[in-house]
Design a protein around this motif. Structure first.
Motif, short mmCIF file in Angstrom:
data_model
loop_
_atom_site.label_atom_id
_atom_site.label_comp_id
_atom_site.label_asym_id
_atom_site.label_seq_id
_atom_site.Cartn_x
_atom_site.Cartn_y
_atom_site.Cartn_z
N SER A 303 -45.65 80.12 68.80
CA SER A 303 -44.38 79.67 69.40
C SER A 303 -44.26 80.21 70.82
CB SER A 303 -43.21 80.16 68.55
OG SER A 303 -43.25 79.58 67.26
N LEU A 304 -44.71 81.45 71.02
CA LEU A 304 -44.70 82.03 72.37
C LEU A 304 -45.63 81.26 73.30
CD1 LEU A 304 -44.06 84.24 74.46
CD2 LEU A 304 -45.87 85.63 73.41
N PHE A 305 -46.84 80.97 72.84
CA PHE A 305 -47.79 80.24 73.67
C PHE A 305 -47.27 78.85 74.03
CE2 PHE A 305 -51.17 82.83 71.22
CZ PHE A 305 -51.07 83.87 72.13
N ALA A 306 -46.53 78.23 73.11
CA ALA A 306 -46.01 76.88 73.34
C ALA A 306 -44.97 76.84 74.46
CB ALA A 306 -45.39 76.32 72.05
N THR A 307 -44.32 77.98 74.74
CA THR A 307 -43.32 78.01 75.81
C THR A 307 -43.95 78.20 77.18
OG1 THR A 307 -43.02 80.44 75.69
CG2 THR A 307 -41.68 79.06 74.19
N MET A 308 -45.26 78.38 77.23
CA MET A 308 -45.92 78.74 78.49
C MET A 308 -46.69 77.58 79.12
SD MET A 308 -47.38 82.54 77.52
CE MET A 308 -46.27 83.93 77.28
N GLY A 309 -46.56 76.38 78.58
CA GLY A 309 -47.21 75.22 79.17
C GLY A 309 -48.73 75.30 79.10
N ASN A 310 -49.41 74.88 80.18
CA ASN A 310 -50.87 74.87 80.19
C ASN A 310 -51.47 76.27 80.09
OD1 ASN A 310 -51.03 72.09 80.41
ND2 ASN A 310 -50.94 72.12 82.66
N VAL A 311 -50.78 77.25 80.67
CA VAL A 311 -51.25 78.63 80.55
C VAL A 311 -51.25 79.06 79.09
CG1 VAL A 311 -50.73 81.04 81.13
CG2 VAL A 311 -50.51 79.26 82.88
N GLY A 312 -50.24 78.63 78.36
CA GLY A 312 -50.14 78.97 76.95
C GLY A 312 -51.30 78.44 76.13
N VAL A 313 -51.81 77.27 76.50
CA VAL A 313 -52.96 76.69 75.79
C VAL A 313 -54.18 77.59 75.97
CG1 VAL A 313 -54.52 74.72 75.60
CG2 VAL A 313 -52.09 74.34 76.01
N TRP A 314 -54.42 78.02 77.22
CA TRP A 314 -55.55 78.91 77.48
C TRP A 314 -55.38 80.25 76.78
CZ3 TRP A 314 -60.04 77.43 79.29
CH2 TRP A 314 -60.13 76.28 80.07
N LEU A 315 -54.16 80.76 76.78
CA LEU A 315 -53.90 82.02 76.08
C LEU A 315 -54.14 81.88 74.58
CD1 LEU A 315 -50.67 83.31 77.89
CD2 LEU A 315 -52.96 84.30 78.00
N SER A 316 -53.73 80.74 74.02
CA SER A 316 -53.94 80.50 72.60
C SER A 316 -55.42 80.43 72.27
CB SER A 316 -53.25 79.19 72.19
OG SER A 316 -53.42 78.95 70.82
N ILE A 317 -56.20 79.77 73.12
CA ILE A 317 -57.65 79.70 72.92
C ILE A 317 -58.25 81.11 72.94
CG2 ILE A 317 -59.84 78.97 73.97
CD1 ILE A 317 -58.38 76.44 74.93
N ALA A 318 -57.87 81.90 73.94
CA ALA A 318 -58.41 83.25 74.07
C ALA A 318 -58.00 84.12 72.89
CB ALA A 318 -57.93 83.88 75.37
N PHE A 319 -56.72 84.02 72.48
CA PHE A 319 -56.24 84.88 71.40
C PHE A 319 -56.92 84.56 70.08
CE2 PHE A 319 -53.35 85.81 67.88
CZ PHE A 319 -53.20 87.18 68.05
N PHE A 320 -57.01 83.29 69.74
CA PHE A 320 -57.61 82.95 68.45
C PHE A 320 -59.14 83.07 68.48
CE2 PHE A 320 -53.38 81.12 67.78
CZ PHE A 320 -53.08 81.77 66.58
N ALA A 321 -59.74 83.01 69.67
CA ALA A 321 -61.16 83.38 69.77
C ALA A 321 -61.32 84.86 69.47
CB ALA A 321 -61.67 83.06 71.18
N LEU A 322 -60.41 85.67 70.01
CA LEU A 322 -60.40 87.10 69.74
C LEU A 322 -60.28 87.37 68.24
CD1 LEU A 322 -59.91 90.17 70.61
CD2 LEU A 322 -57.48 89.56 70.66
N MET A 323 -59.34 86.72 67.57
CA MET A 323 -59.13 86.93 66.15
C MET A 323 -60.33 86.47 65.32
SD MET A 323 -56.25 88.41 66.19
CE MET A 323 -55.92 88.50 64.44
N SER A 324 -60.95 85.36 65.72
CA SER A 324 -62.12 84.86 65.00
C SER A 324 -63.30 85.80 65.13
CB SER A 324 -62.50 83.46 65.52
OG SER A 324 -61.43 82.53 65.32
N ILE A 325 -63.49 86.36 66.34
CA ILE A 325 -64.58 87.32 66.54
C ILE A 325 -64.34 88.58 65.72
CG2 ILE A 325 -65.65 88.85 68.25
CD1 ILE A 325 -65.11 86.60 70.32
#
Length: 449
Positions: A303-325
């Motif tokens: 929900s936080l990432f969704a409020t950040m527009g295009n930056v939020g998409v990149w943050l979401s990719i980075a965060f869930f890559a982190l969690m997957s690793i």
């Protein structure tokens, strides 16, 4: 047997693999949310102290047993036994540890599959692949099973390559990547409104909170579970250590890295929670309690990432890559526990054993997914709240009471000359015999409430 079973080629390889085993999903969101629920800075202080009072001595027990036996957990505990009854007990504890490791991986793979789905959804959104984005965001049985299967296949593929080419090689690649992504996310989140309030809550302890037994026991349990203790994963990694490696130093290195990354994860998650709150996103449930675990990862942060527009998409990719690793580095050690037993106690080769155990674990995961409401929480509770503490106590007792004192000293001396004159030798044998089992038992009784 030890000549053919492989070993870590370097100290850094072992440290990355062992730290990867310890740093999993529980450390990335489990520790920060525990801190947020238990006094912030006070919990952090208690955790850091208890990690070395409890987790480090228990970790040393597994490393000593593993390198002494140069074998899987079942064989290692069997060989330590001096009588028929202690040998039977050793085999029973070993097989139960392997069973628990397999069950943990079974539900862990499901959650890791959700992480992969979130990662894939964010990537699909970025490239405009709306069909995939919709499917990956769905709550379908097929999605759950396919993503779980993908995660298990990734884990099996690494384990099938062996100790040096598989476990060590991939751990030394994935752990630095995890740290880089984590650091990048922290830098960004700390620049957002509300982050400083979360940082203060995390770093400034209220010392009056330290008198609360529930806080101390929660910190004790988190310190124990964060190092993957009790199920033999650290024991099997210890069995791959070289004889000239200093066990006390290697154990201290793993503990420092693990607690350091847990602390660093807190620098991301707690400020991110307060940033979300500043954006009007609820971080507490209807009952006033913190939204922890999946509630935090799959509701608050997206929900936080969704409020950040295009930056939020990149943050979401980075965060869930982190969690997957983080999930993958832990799952490697969990699968290695049963695979090592199969390869060393049967005629099956490593590749076949890895795929066989991966298939069995996926079957159990499928059963859990098909009965999610009835089984998931029960399996989590059985393994992490009940089984791990009891197994941890058993391993401490094996080192403290069954392993001969001269065996213990010789094993430690192999990589640390004159250790009998050190403070470590004067304290640790007594500590692991009496104090450690009592402290773990306290954490266990707290989990029953």
């Amino acid at each position: 047997m030890s000549d053919n079973r492989g070993q870590f080629s370097s100290k850094i390889g072992f440290l990355m693999a062992a730290t990867g085993s310890a740093v999993g999903l529980g450390n990335i969101w489990g520790f920060p949310t525990q801190a947020a629920s238990n006094g912030g800075g006070a919990f952090l202080l208690a955790y850091l102290v208890l990690a070395f009072l409890l987790a480090y001595p228990a970790l040393m027990s597994e490393l000593v047993i593993g390198r002494h036996a140069r074998a899987n957990i079942v064989t290692a505990l069997d060989e330590l036994g001096q009588t028929r009854s202690t040998k039977r007990l050793g085999r029973a504890v070993g097989y139960y540890g392997v069973l628990v490791a397999g069950l943990i991986l079974s539900f862990y793979a499901i959650v890791a599959g959700w992480m992969l789905s979130e990662f894939g959804q964010s990537v699909s959104q970025l490239i405009g692949w709306h069909t995939a984005e919709t499917w990956l965001s769905s709550d379908s049985l097929l999605r759950h099973l396919l993503m779980c299967a993908l995660f298990i296949v990734l884990t099996v593929a690494i384990i099938a390559r062996g100790v040096e080419a598989g476990i060590e090689s991939w751990s030394t690649r994935l752990m630095p990547l995890l740290i880089v992504i984590l650091a990048g996310l922290i830098v960004y989140v700390l620049t957002q409104p509300g982050a400083i309030e979360g940082l203060k809550n995390y770093l400034i302890p209220d010392f009056t909170q330290l008198t609360r037994p529930s806080l101390l026991l929660s910190a004790l349990g988190q310190a124990f579970f964060s190092l993957s203790l009790g199920v033999g994963t650290m024991l099997i990694y210890g069995s791959y250590l070289r004889k000239d490696d200093s066990l006390p130093r290697m154990g201290a290195g793993v503990t420092l890295l693990d607690t350091g990354i847990a602390f660093t994860a807190g620098l991301l998650i707690l400020p991110a929670m307060y940033v979300a709150q500043a954006q009007g996103i609820a971080i507490y449930g209807d009952n006033g309690e913190l939204l922890a675990g999946p509630g935090l990862i799959f509701q608050v942060l997206p929900s936080l990432f969704a409020t950040m527009g295009n930056v939020g998409v990149w943050l979401s990719i980075a965060f869930f890559a982190l969690m997957s690793i983080a999930a993958l580095t832990s799952s490697i050690s969990m699968l290695e526990a049963p695979v090592s037993v199969v390869t060393e106690r049967t005629a099956l080769k490593r590749v076949g054993a890895a795929w066989l155990m991966g298939g069995i674990i996926f079957t159990v995961s499928t059963i859990i997914v098909l009965n999610m409401e009835r089984l998931f929480d029960r399996v989590v509770s059985l393994t992490t709240e009940y089984s791990q503490p009891l197994l941890g106590i058993a391993l401490c007792l094996f080192v403290g009471w069954i392993m001969k004192r001269n065996q213990l000293l010789n094993e430690l001396r192999a990589g640390h000359r004159d250790i009998e004159h050190s403070l470590f030798w004067k304290i640790w044998p007594f500590y692991v015999r009496f104090i450690c089992p009592v402290l773990i038992l306290l954490a266990f009784t707290q989990s029953l409430r």
